[in-house]
Write an enzyme that holds these catalytic residues in place. Structure first.
Site, PDB file in Angstrom:
ATOM      1  CG  ASP A  31      -2.069   0.948   1.115  1.00 47.26           C
ATOM      2  OD1 ASP A  31      -2.316   1.463   0.000  1.00 47.26           O
ATOM      3  OD2 ASP A  31      -2.732   1.206   2.126  1.00 47.26           O
ATOM      4  CG  ASN A  33       2.004   1.579  -5.213  1.00 48.47           C
ATOM      5  OD1 ASN A  33       2.943   1.388  -4.461  1.00 48.47           O
ATOM      6  ND2 ASN A  33       1.439   0.618  -5.924  1.00 48.47           N
ATOM      7  N   GLY A  34       0.010   5.500  -4.362  1.00 47.15           N
ATOM      8  CA  GLY A  34      -0.626   6.777  -4.728  1.00 47.15           C
ATOM      9  C   GLY A  34      -0.046   7.930  -3.927  1.00 47.15           C
ATOM     10  CD1 TRP A  36       7.369   6.791  -2.617  1.00 45.59           C
ATOM     11  CD2 TRP A  36       6.809   7.055  -4.776  1.00 45.59           C
ATOM     12  NE1 TRP A  36       8.527   6.872  -3.345  1.00 45.59           N
ATOM     13  CE2 TRP A  36       8.221   7.034  -4.672  1.00 45.59           C
ATOM     14  CE3 TRP A  36       6.233   7.212  -6.040  1.00 45.59           C
ATOM     15  CZ2 TRP A  36       9.058   7.158  -5.779  1.00 45.59           C
ATOM     16  CZ3 TRP A  36       7.073   7.342  -7.141  1.00 45.59           C
ATOM     17  CH2 TRP A  36       8.467   7.318  -7.009  1.00 45.59           C
ATOM     18  CG  HIS A  48      -0.315   2.094  -9.266  1.00 45.73           C
ATOM     19  ND1 HIS A  48      -0.487   1.749  -7.945  1.00 45.73           N
ATOM     20  CD2 HIS A  48      -1.429   2.790  -9.612  1.00 45.73           C
ATOM     21  CE1 HIS A  48      -1.654   2.211  -7.517  1.00 45.73           C
ATOM     22  NE2 HIS A  48      -2.235   2.848  -8.504  1.00 45.73           N
ATOM     23  CD  GLU A  78     -13.049  -5.355  -2.024  1.00 43.60           C
ATOM     24  OE1 GLU A  78     -11.842  -5.672  -2.016  1.00 43.60           O
ATOM     25  OE2 GLU A  78     -13.971  -6.187  -1.883  1.00 43.60           O
ATOM     26  CD1 TRP A  80     -12.923  -5.533  -9.825  1.00 42.32           C
ATOM     27  CD2 TRP A  80     -12.198  -4.759 -11.787  1.00 42.32           C
ATOM     28  NE1 TRP A  80     -12.287  -6.569 -10.479  1.00 42.32           N
ATOM     29  CE2 TRP A  80     -11.833  -6.126 -11.694  1.00 42.32           C
ATOM     30  CE3 TRP A  80     -11.830  -4.054 -12.949  1.00 42.32           C
ATOM     31  CZ2 TRP A  80     -11.147  -6.807 -12.690  1.00 42.32           C
ATOM     32  CZ3 TRP A  80     -11.137  -4.736 -13.943  1.00 42.32           C
ATOM     33  CH2 TRP A  80     -10.807  -6.084 -13.808  1.00 42.32           C
ATOM     34  NE  ARG A  82      -7.500   1.771  -5.947  1.00 44.27           N
ATOM     35  CZ  ARG A  82      -6.376   1.966  -5.310  1.00 44.27           C
ATOM     36  NH1 ARG A  82      -5.328   2.438  -5.953  1.00 44.27           N
ATOM     37  NH2 ARG A  82      -6.246   1.692  -4.032  1.00 44.27           N
ATOM     38  CG  LEU A 142       9.887 -16.768  -4.056  1.00 40.21           C
ATOM     39  CD1 LEU A 142       9.754 -16.764  -2.534  1.00 40.21           C
ATOM     40  CD2 LEU A 142      10.208 -15.355  -4.549  1.00 40.21           C
ATOM     41  NE  ARG A 205      -8.242  -0.125   5.666  1.00 42.21           N
ATOM     42  CZ  ARG A 205      -8.100   1.173   5.943  1.00 42.21           C
ATOM     43  NH1 ARG A 205      -8.206   1.611   7.181  1.00 42.21           N
ATOM     44  NH2 ARG A 205      -7.854   2.036   4.980  1.00 42.21           N
ATOM     45  CG  LEU A 206      -5.933  -8.694   7.879  1.00 39.82           C
ATOM     46  CD1 LEU A 206      -6.558  -9.994   8.348  1.00 39.82           C
ATOM     47  CD2 LEU A 206      -4.514  -8.965   7.353  1.00 39.82           C
TER      48      LEU A 206
HETATM   49  C1  FPP Z   1      -1.939   0.328  -3.243  1.00 44.41           C
HETATM   50  O1  FPP Z   1      -1.506   1.613  -3.461  1.00 44.41           O
HETATM   51  C2  FPP Z   1      -1.517  -0.597  -4.254  1.00 44.41           C
HETATM   52  C3  FPP Z   1      -2.326  -1.189  -5.182  1.00 44.41           C
HETATM   53  C4  FPP Z   1      -3.757  -0.890  -5.322  1.00 44.41           C
HETATM   54  C5  FPP Z   1      -1.853  -2.187  -6.097  1.00 44.41           C
HETATM   55  C6  FPP Z   1      -0.468  -2.716  -5.895  1.00 44.41           C
HETATM   56  C7  FPP Z   1       0.182  -2.709  -7.203  1.00 44.41           C
HETATM   57  C8  FPP Z   1       1.503  -2.654  -7.442  1.00 44.41           C
HETATM   58  C9  FPP Z   1       2.509  -2.713  -6.388  1.00 44.41           C
HETATM   59  C10 FPP Z   1       2.028  -2.497  -8.812  1.00 44.41           C
HETATM   60  C11 FPP Z   1       1.652  -3.509  -9.779  1.00 44.41           C
HETATM   61  C12 FPP Z   1       1.783  -4.889  -9.294  1.00 44.41           C
HETATM   62  C13 FPP Z   1       2.364  -5.872  -9.977  1.00 44.41           C
HETATM   63  C14 FPP Z   1       2.299  -7.283  -9.496  1.00 44.41           C
HETATM   64  C15 FPP Z   1       3.061  -5.590 -11.235  1.00 44.41           C
HETATM   65  P1  FPP Z   1      -2.591   2.776  -3.436  1.00 44.41           P
HETATM   66  O2  FPP Z   1      -2.823   3.211  -4.809  1.00 44.41           O
HETATM   67  O3  FPP Z   1      -3.805   2.312  -2.701  1.00 44.41           O
HETATM   68  O4  FPP Z   1      -1.827   3.843  -2.597  1.00 44.41           O
HETATM   69  P2  FPP Z   1      -2.480   5.014  -1.730  1.00 44.41           P
HETATM   70  O5  FPP Z   1      -3.155   4.347  -0.559  1.00 44.41           O
HETATM   71  O6  FPP Z   1      -1.297   5.805  -1.322  1.00 44.41           O
HETATM   72  O7  FPP Z   1      -3.418   5.757  -2.627  1.00 44.41           O
END
Ligand code: FPP
Length: 251
Positions: A31, A33-34, A36, A48, A78, A80, A82, A142, A205-206
């Protein structure tokens, strides 16, 4: 931090790991990416992309440490909800990851499994998934499970449906249903439960991830956003895990 200090710090952790008490199975909720990307003034899609690079590094680290199973939450049922552009970009990244995996991971003994409801994914992704799973099925290193269109509740409901069908067909007696009957019908059949579940990005959370399988997992949370998650952070999580006392309901 300069490279030398970074290596020194990482090695400090590697050497303190107890090789006889490694988690056999680590699962990760990747979690952040957004956030960051936003912090850097970049688009979420770049976050991402950076996240998929982090996954590559963490896969390498797991191999080096000797982890047997790694399960990552790549796309939930969930997700989808977005915006379409973000869903499309995540799907493109997943396809790219699976295409690169075909070339890079197959040769290094890693086995890839995709878990989740694949029926809603594009044909291209489904075909690539099948191809990579088949290509790597005999690999003994692995085992990387990528959870794609995965939801824990949907997985349990699907297992219940399967059990009902078998009962209906007279193949299974209701009195014979036990925990193993359910576990054997989950996407993760044959994979041991995760010993350690890591979630990055500050939430604790999970989020519908491995609900059945997490019954006795140790949970480890960090504020580090997934694109910044390093091998050193992974080692820290494993070290903390090794200091815990797992009792499984005993004393
Ligand atoms: C959460 O970040 C992450 C995801 C919804 C997807 C995870 C995907 C990747 C790590 C990249 C692609 C994966 C592979 C296997 C190539 P968020 O967008 O919810 O972050 P935020 O909470 O900061 O908005």
């Amino acid at each position: 931090m300069n490279l030398f200090r970074k290596l020194l710090k990482r090695n400090k952790y590697i050497h303190t790991l107890n090789k006889n008490n490694l988690p056999e199975h680590i699962a990760i909720i990747m979690d952040g990416n957004g956030r960051w990307a936003r912090k850097k003034g970049l688009s979420r899609n770049i976050g991402h992309r950076e996240g998929s690079q982090t996954l590559r590094r963490i896969v390498e680290a797991c191999k080096k440490i000797g982890i047997k199973y790694l399960t990552v939450y790549a796309f939930s049922t969930e997700n989808w909800n977005r915006p379409k552009s973000e869903v499309d970009s995540l799907m493109a990244l997943l396809l790219e990851y699976l295409q690169r995996a075909e070339k890079e991971l197959a040769g290094d003994n890693t086995r890839i499994r995709v878990i989740g409801d694949l029926s809603r994914l594009s044909e291209e992704i489904r075909l690539q998934t099948q191809k990579v799973m088949k290509m790597t099925e005999k690999n003994t290193g692995l085992i990387l499970n990528i959870a794609l269109n995965y939801g824990g509740r949907a997985e349990i409901a699907q297992a219940a449906k399967e059990i009902a069908k078998e009962v209906n067909q007279g193949k299974l007696k209701p009195s014979a249903i036990n925990e193993k009957t359910v576990a054997d019908r989950l996407y993760t059949a044959g994979i041991p439960d995760p010993d350690l579940i890591i979630r990055t990005g500050g939430e604790e959370r999970l989020s519908n991830f491995l609900l059945w399988q997490a019954a006795y997992s140790e949970l480890w949370f960090t504020d580090v956003l997934w694109p910044d998650f390093s091998e050193e952070d992974l080692l820290k999580a494993i070290k903390d895990y090794q200091e815990r006392n797992r009792r499984y309901g005993g004393i």
